[in-house]
Design a protein around this motif. Structure first.
Motif, PDB file in Angstrom:
ATOM      1  N   LEU A  34       0.833  -1.209   0.000  1.00 42.88           N
ATOM      2  CA  LEU A  34       0.000   0.000   0.000  1.00 42.88           C
ATOM      3  C   LEU A  34       0.866   1.257   0.000  1.00 42.88           C
ATOM      4  O   LEU A  34       0.565   2.227  -0.697  1.00 42.88           O
ATOM      5  N   ARG A  35       1.929   1.254   0.799  1.00 41.17           N
ATOM      6  CA  ARG A  35       2.825   2.414   0.875  1.00 41.17           C
ATOM      7  C   ARG A  35       3.595   2.616  -0.430  1.00 41.17           C
ATOM      8  O   ARG A  35       3.865   3.740  -0.829  1.00 41.17           O
ATOM      9  N   GLU A  36       3.974   1.521  -1.060  1.00 47.32           N
ATOM     10  CA  GLU A  36       4.809   1.572  -2.262  1.00 47.32           C
ATOM     11  C   GLU A  36       4.235   0.597  -3.290  1.00 47.32           C
ATOM     12  O   GLU A  36       4.692  -0.533  -3.418  1.00 47.32           O
ATOM     13  N   PRO A  37       3.209   1.020  -4.051  1.00 51.52           N
ATOM     14  CA  PRO A  37       2.526   0.089  -4.957  1.00 51.52           C
ATOM     15  C   PRO A  37       3.283  -0.232  -6.242  1.00 51.52           C
ATOM     16  O   PRO A  37       2.878  -1.123  -6.980  1.00 51.52           O
ATOM     17  N   PHE A  38       4.386   0.480  -6.508  1.00 51.99           N
ATOM     18  CA  PHE A  38       5.133   0.234  -7.733  1.00 51.99           C
ATOM     19  C   PHE A  38       6.535  -0.276  -7.415  1.00 51.99           C
ATOM     20  O   PHE A  38       7.107   0.030  -6.369  1.00 51.99           O
ATOM     21  N   CYS A  39       7.080  -1.040  -8.333  1.00 51.73           N
ATOM     22  CA  CYS A  39       8.389  -1.659  -8.164  1.00 51.73           C
ATOM     23  C   CYS A  39       9.472  -0.589  -8.027  1.00 51.73           C
ATOM     24  O   CYS A  39       9.614   0.280  -8.890  1.00 51.73           O
ATOM     25  N   ARG A  40      10.240  -0.659  -6.963  1.00 50.42           N
ATOM     26  CA  ARG A  40      11.299   0.309  -6.694  1.00 50.42           C
ATOM     27  C   ARG A  40      12.438   0.183  -7.710  1.00 50.42           C
ATOM     28  O   ARG A  40      12.981   1.199  -8.164  1.00 50.42           O
ATOM     29  N   ALA A  41      12.790  -1.033  -8.079  1.00 50.97           N
ATOM     30  CA  ALA A  41      13.886  -1.241  -9.027  1.00 50.97           C
ATOM     31  C   ALA A  41      13.510  -0.750 -10.429  1.00 50.97           C
ATOM     32  O   ALA A  41      14.323  -0.122 -11.101  1.00 50.97           O
ATOM     33  N   CYS A  42      12.294  -1.034 -10.858  1.00 52.54           N
ATOM     34  CA  CYS A  42      11.843  -0.545 -12.170  1.00 52.54           C
ATOM     35  C   CYS A  42      11.768   0.981 -12.163  1.00 52.54           C
ATOM     36  O   CYS A  42      12.151   1.635 -13.142  1.00 52.54           O
ATOM     37  N   ALA A  43      11.292   1.556 -11.079  1.00 56.02           N
ATOM     38  CA  ALA A  43      11.183   3.013 -10.971  1.00 56.02           C
ATOM     39  C   ALA A  43      12.555   3.673 -11.104  1.00 56.02           C
ATOM     40  O   ALA A  43      12.675   4.755 -11.690  1.00 56.02           O
ATOM     41  N   ALA A  44      13.589   3.026 -10.587  1.00 57.01           N
ATOM     42  CA  ALA A  44      14.942   3.571 -10.701  1.00 57.01           C
ATOM     43  C   ALA A  44      15.392   3.625 -12.164  1.00 57.01           C
ATOM     44  O   ALA A  44      16.267   4.415 -12.517  1.00 57.01           O
TER      45      ALA A  44
END
Length: 121
Positions: free
Chosen positions: A59-69
């Motif tokens: 819920l806090r981070e619904p998207f992939c952190r690695a892809c976002a980078a």
């Protein structure tokens, strides 16, 4: 009761027909977990993980952190421990040690970490 259809073994070049995916000759061996790892592996079925930590992180981070980078917006499906907890309850439950990843990125990170562990032996 219906049975699975026969299919060729998954091993490259093996034409043996099987219902299990692998013929008996090529079936991969399952490496047993250490007793320590088997003990903390159960933590992932505890209520604190299934009803609090994992869904809260997604819920806090619904998207992939690695892809976002990399500038890509991919929905997250997996919750990853940034630093391996290795059975440390405090690190396992530390919300700042969690990140949301898509399944592909989580698998890649896990394989990389396992490869490093094997090379260090």
């Amino acid at each position: 009761m219906a049975q699975k259809p026969l299919r060729p073994c998954r091993h490259p070049g093996c034409g043996t027909l099987t219902r299990e995916g692998w013929c008996p000759q090529h079936k991969p061996s399952e490496a047993p977990r250490s007793p320590e790892a088997a003990a903390w592996r159960r933590w992932y079925s505890l209520k604190i993980w299934t009803e609090d930590l994992r869904p809260g992180q997604l819920l806090r981070e619904p998207f992939c952190r690695a892809c976002a980078a990399r500038g890509i917006r991919t929905p997250a499906t997996d919750v990853d421990h940034i630093r391996d907890h290795k059975g440390d309850w405090e690190l396992f439950t530390d919300r700042s040690n969690l990140q949301s990843l898509c399944h592909s990125c989580h698998s890649r990170k896990t394989m990389t970490e396992q490869g490093k562990k094997r090379r260090n032996f």
